[in-house]
Motif scaffolding. Structure first.
Motif, PDB file in Angstrom:
ATOM      1  N   HIS A  71      -5.659   8.593 -14.389  1.00  0.00           N
ATOM      2  CA  HIS A  71      -6.127   9.121 -13.105  1.00  0.00           C
ATOM      3  C   HIS A  71      -7.625   9.402 -13.102  1.00  0.00           C
ATOM      4  CE1 HIS A  71      -2.433   9.531 -10.747  1.00  0.00           C
ATOM      5  NE2 HIS A  71      -1.835   9.683 -11.928  1.00  0.00           N
ATOM      6  N   LEU A  72      -8.164   9.965 -14.176  1.00  0.00           N
ATOM      7  CA  LEU A  72      -9.604  10.230 -14.218  1.00  0.00           C
ATOM      8  C   LEU A  72     -10.407   8.945 -14.092  1.00  0.00           C
ATOM      9  CD1 LEU A  72     -10.025  13.000 -16.947  1.00  0.00           C
ATOM     10  CD2 LEU A  72     -10.531  13.191 -14.506  1.00  0.00           C
ATOM     11  N   GLY A  73      -9.988   7.901 -14.773  1.00  0.00           N
ATOM     12  CA  GLY A  73     -10.671   6.619 -14.686  1.00  0.00           C
ATOM     13  C   GLY A  73     -10.579   6.031 -13.291  1.00  0.00           C
ATOM     14  N   MET A  74      -9.382   6.100 -12.700  1.00  0.00           N
ATOM     15  CA  MET A  74      -9.201   5.592 -11.343  1.00  0.00           C
ATOM     16  C   MET A  74     -10.061   6.391 -10.369  1.00  0.00           C
ATOM     17  SD  MET A  74      -5.794   5.052  -8.999  1.00  0.00           S
ATOM     18  CE  MET A  74      -5.530   6.759  -8.591  1.00  0.00           C
ATOM     19  N   ASN A  75     -10.037   7.710 -10.504  1.00  0.00           N
ATOM     20  CA  ASN A  75     -10.823   8.557  -9.598  1.00  0.00           C
ATOM     21  C   ASN A  75     -12.312   8.279  -9.736  1.00  0.00           C
ATOM     22  OD1 ASN A  75      -8.479   9.713  -8.699  1.00  0.00           O
ATOM     23  ND2 ASN A  75      -8.686  11.565  -9.919  1.00  0.00           N
ATOM     24  N   ASN A  76     -12.779   8.083 -10.958  1.00  0.00           N
ATOM     25  CA  ASN A  76     -14.185   7.760 -11.184  1.00  0.00           C
ATOM     26  C   ASN A  76     -14.548   6.437 -10.511  1.00  0.00           C
ATOM     27  OD1 ASN A  76     -16.797   8.163 -12.520  1.00  0.00           O
ATOM     28  ND2 ASN A  76     -16.191   6.393 -13.739  1.00  0.00           N
ATOM     29  N   HIS A  77     -13.704   5.434 -10.694  1.00  0.00           N
ATOM     30  CA  HIS A  77     -13.939   4.113 -10.108  1.00  0.00           C
ATOM     31  C   HIS A  77     -13.949   4.190  -8.581  1.00  0.00           C
ATOM     32  CE1 HIS A  77     -13.968  -0.258 -10.067  1.00  0.00           C
ATOM     33  NE2 HIS A  77     -12.932  -0.251  -9.252  1.00  0.00           N
ATOM     34  N   PHE A  85      -5.256  -7.768  -9.275  1.00  0.00           N
ATOM     35  CA  PHE A  85      -6.650  -7.575  -9.658  1.00  0.00           C
ATOM     36  C   PHE A  85      -7.108  -6.162  -9.344  1.00  0.00           C
ATOM     37  CE2 PHE A  85      -6.621 -12.256  -8.973  1.00  0.00           C
ATOM     38  CZ  PHE A  85      -6.916 -12.614 -10.271  1.00  0.00           C
ATOM     39  N   ASP A  86      -7.930  -5.625 -10.232  1.00  0.00           N
ATOM     40  CA  ASP A  86      -8.444  -4.261 -10.082  1.00  0.00           C
ATOM     41  C   ASP A  86      -9.172  -4.043  -8.759  1.00  0.00           C
ATOM     42  OD1 ASP A  86      -8.262  -1.863 -11.429  1.00  0.00           O
ATOM     43  OD2 ASP A  86     -10.227  -2.044 -12.360  1.00  0.00           O
ATOM     44  N   ILE A  87      -9.747  -5.098  -8.203  1.00  0.00           N
ATOM     45  CA  ILE A  87     -10.454  -4.993  -6.931  1.00  0.00           C
ATOM     46  C   ILE A  87      -9.538  -4.420  -5.852  1.00  0.00           C
ATOM     47  CG2 ILE A  87     -11.517  -6.349  -5.063  1.00  0.00           C
ATOM     48  CD1 ILE A  87     -12.484  -8.283  -7.307  1.00  0.00           C
ATOM     49  N   SER A  88      -8.271  -4.829  -5.873  1.00  0.00           N
ATOM     50  CA  SER A  88      -7.337  -4.348  -4.850  1.00  0.00           C
ATOM     51  C   SER A  88      -7.173  -2.835  -4.895  1.00  0.00           C
ATOM     52  CB  SER A  88      -5.975  -5.032  -5.000  1.00  0.00           C
ATOM     53  OG  SER A  88      -5.304  -4.604  -6.172  1.00  0.00           O
ATOM     54  N   ILE A  89      -7.312  -2.252  -6.080  1.00  0.00           N
ATOM     55  CA  ILE A  89      -7.150  -0.805  -6.222  1.00  0.00           C
ATOM     56  C   ILE A  89      -8.260  -0.070  -5.480  1.00  0.00           C
ATOM     57  CG2 ILE A  89      -6.960   1.106  -7.859  1.00  0.00           C
ATOM     58  CD1 ILE A  89      -4.655  -1.038  -7.994  1.00  0.00           C
ATOM     59  N   ILE A 147       0.836  -1.202   0.000  1.00  0.00           N
ATOM     60  CA  ILE A 147       0.000   0.000   0.000  1.00  0.00           C
ATOM     61  C   ILE A 147       0.870   1.250   0.000  1.00  0.00           C
ATOM     62  CG2 ILE A 147      -1.688   1.321   1.337  1.00  0.00           C
ATOM     63  CD1 ILE A 147      -2.830  -1.445   2.258  1.00  0.00           C
ATOM     64  N   ILE A 148       1.884   1.258   0.829  1.00  0.00           N
ATOM     65  CA  ILE A 148       2.784   2.418   0.894  1.00  0.00           C
ATOM     66  C   ILE A 148       3.491   2.612  -0.441  1.00  0.00           C
ATOM     67  CG2 ILE A 148       4.887   3.316   1.967  1.00  0.00           C
ATOM     68  CD1 ILE A 148       3.884   1.934   4.581  1.00  0.00           C
ATOM     69  N   SER A 149       3.900   1.529  -1.065  1.00  0.00           N
ATOM     70  CA  SER A 149       4.562   1.623  -2.373  1.00  0.00           C
ATOM     71  C   SER A 149       3.626   2.211  -3.419  1.00  0.00           C
ATOM     72  CB  SER A 149       5.053   0.246  -2.832  1.00  0.00           C
ATOM     73  OG  SER A 149       6.044  -0.239  -1.968  1.00  0.00           O
ATOM     74  N   MET A 150       2.359   1.740  -3.448  1.00  0.00           N
ATOM     75  CA  MET A 150       1.398   2.278  -4.419  1.00  0.00           C
ATOM     76  C   MET A 150       1.197   3.778  -4.200  1.00  0.00           C
ATOM     77  SD  MET A 150      -1.512  -0.718  -4.965  1.00  0.00           S
ATOM     78  CE  MET A 150      -2.356  -0.374  -3.460  1.00  0.00           C
ATOM     79  N   LEU A 151       1.050   4.186  -2.956  1.00  0.00           N
ATOM     80  CA  LEU A 151       0.846   5.608  -2.657  1.00  0.00           C
ATOM     81  C   LEU A 151       2.073   6.432  -3.043  1.00  0.00           C
ATOM     82  CD1 LEU A 151      -0.910   5.295   0.812  1.00  0.00           C
ATOM     83  CD2 LEU A 151      -1.968   5.974  -1.363  1.00  0.00           C
ATOM     84  N   ALA A 152       3.258   5.912  -2.760  1.00  0.00           N
ATOM     85  CA  ALA A 152       4.491   6.632  -3.088  1.00  0.00           C
ATOM     86  C   ALA A 152       4.651   6.786  -4.597  1.00  0.00           C
ATOM     87  CB  ALA A 152       5.691   5.908  -2.491  1.00  0.00           C
ATOM     88  N   ILE A 153       4.332   5.746  -5.335  1.00  0.00           N
ATOM     89  CA  ILE A 153       4.446   5.811  -6.792  1.00  0.00           C
ATOM     90  C   ILE A 153       3.477   6.835  -7.356  1.00  0.00           C
ATOM     91  CG2 ILE A 153       4.079   4.506  -8.932  1.00  0.00           C
ATOM     92  CD1 ILE A 153       5.132   2.010  -7.287  1.00  0.00           C
ATOM     93  N   ILE A 154       2.223   6.812  -6.899  1.00  0.00           N
ATOM     94  CA  ILE A 154       1.232   7.794  -7.355  1.00  0.00           C
ATOM     95  C   ILE A 154       1.683   9.209  -6.985  1.00  0.00           C
ATOM     96  CG2 ILE A 154      -1.118   8.652  -6.881  1.00  0.00           C
ATOM     97  CD1 ILE A 154      -1.217   6.369  -8.801  1.00  0.00           C
ATOM     98  N   ALA A 155       2.169   9.392  -5.759  1.00  0.00           N
ATOM     99  CA  ALA A 155       2.610  10.724  -5.313  1.00  0.00           C
ATOM    100  C   ALA A 155       3.810  11.226  -6.112  1.00  0.00           C
ATOM    101  CB  ALA A 155       2.946  10.693  -3.822  1.00  0.00           C
TER     102      ALA A 155
END
Length: 167
Positions: free
Chosen positions: A97-103, A127-131, A2-10
């Motif tokens: 990002h728009l697609g992710m934010n919408n989801h 899997f997309d569910i994890s996102i 989770i921390i890695s995903m957040l760091a990559i997005i940031a």
């Protein structure tokens, strides 16, 4: 994870989640297709995938310099999920990002996720569910309860965990 995903997005980059249980040959195909610049992994990876690795286990206890948030546009790539589709060959699905934010926003609305919510993080990172399990919960101010695979695969244990943690 989770921390890695957040760091990559940031950082303004996009992430490519690959479950470490994925067969090595499939990982090699995904890496060959996606051409990521580097991978973040732990000590359990013992195959050479011909890509630079950052070993997350080596980062614990280190003083890491704080970087500022990088602004991203809604059309910038957020992540890529690989799916086998109908052919069995890995295919990357690029999510902006728009697609992710919408989801994420729609999951918050549909599931009424809020700061009092406890949401299970139980899906494979591939899997997309994890996102949505991660980002919807964090965006709503809720709590993520990480559920290990042995609990997910044992119905009695899973139900007991859901009850015990008010998920």
């Amino acid at each position: 994870t989770i921390i890695s995903m957040l760091a990559i997005i940031a950082s303004g980059a996009a992430f490519l989640p690959i479950d470490k249980k994925t067969p090595d040959e499939r990982i090699k195909k995904i890496i060959h297709t996606a051409q990521p610049k580097f991978a973040i992994c732990d000590n359990s990876i013992n195959e050479d995938f011909e890509i630079p690795f950052i070993n997350i286990d080596d980062c614990f206890g280190k003083n890491i310099t704080k970087r500022s948030y990088v602004h991203t546009d809604g059309n910038d790539l957020a992540y890529v999920i690989f799916t086998s589709g109908s052919t069995g060959e890995p295919k990357g699905v690029m999510i902006e990002h728009l697609g992710m934010n919408n989801h994420v926003s729609e999951k918050i609305r549909l599931l009424n996720i809020n700061r009092d919510s406890v949401v299970a993080y139980s899906a494979s990172i591939s899997f997309d569910i994890s996102i949505w399990q991660v980002f919807s919960t964090l965006c709503a101010g809720g709590t993520i309860e990480v559920i290990n695979n042995s609990t997910v695969m044992n119905v009695k244990k899973l139900v007991n965990t859901i009850i015990a943690h008010n998920i």
